[in-house]
Design a protein around this motif. Structure first.
Motif: not given
Length: 120
Positions: A108-118
């Motif tokens: 979930r954290i990786a998904k949130k971090l990847n979503g913010q970077g995109a």
């Protein structure tokens, strides 16, 4: 089992009491092994712990059978009770609930971090 028993967990309480009643008849060294098995197996439980009931019943049955045959705990289970429990729970590399939650949180954290970077 009716819905009320399932919701309240009273069915599991009855099953655990029956298991404890059976375990009380074991010799002292087998009883100590049973307690260690329980402590190690509960880390592999799902939310309710219902998935462990057949496993606990089978493990206790094995202990009862080995005690009746006069084998020692080491002959019945070996020296690695933790490994025995891991094998009972699935595989040698079986994951505990902590491992599963840790993976889920990391995902979930990786998904949130990847979503913010995109979004930038």
């Amino acid at each position: 089992m009716n819905i009320w028993e399932k919701v309240t967990g009273s069915d599991m309480v009855k099953e655990m009491k029956a298991l404890e009643w059976r375990a009380a008849k074991l010799p002292a060294d087998y009883l100590a092994a049973w307690e260690e098995i329980q402590a190690n197996l509960w880390t592999y439980a799902d939310f309710s712990g219902r998935n462990l009931m057949p496993i606990l019943d089978g493990a206790l049955g094995l202990l009862e059978e080995m005690a009746m045959e006069g084998q020692t705990v080491q002959e019945a289970l070996g020296n690695d009770i933790r490994g025995f429990c891991s094998a009972l729970a699935g595989d040698e590399g079986a994951k505990s609930y902590r491992d599963k939650w840790r993976e889920q949180l990391n995902h979930r954290i990786a998904k949130k971090l990847n979503g913010q970077g995109a979004k930038k």
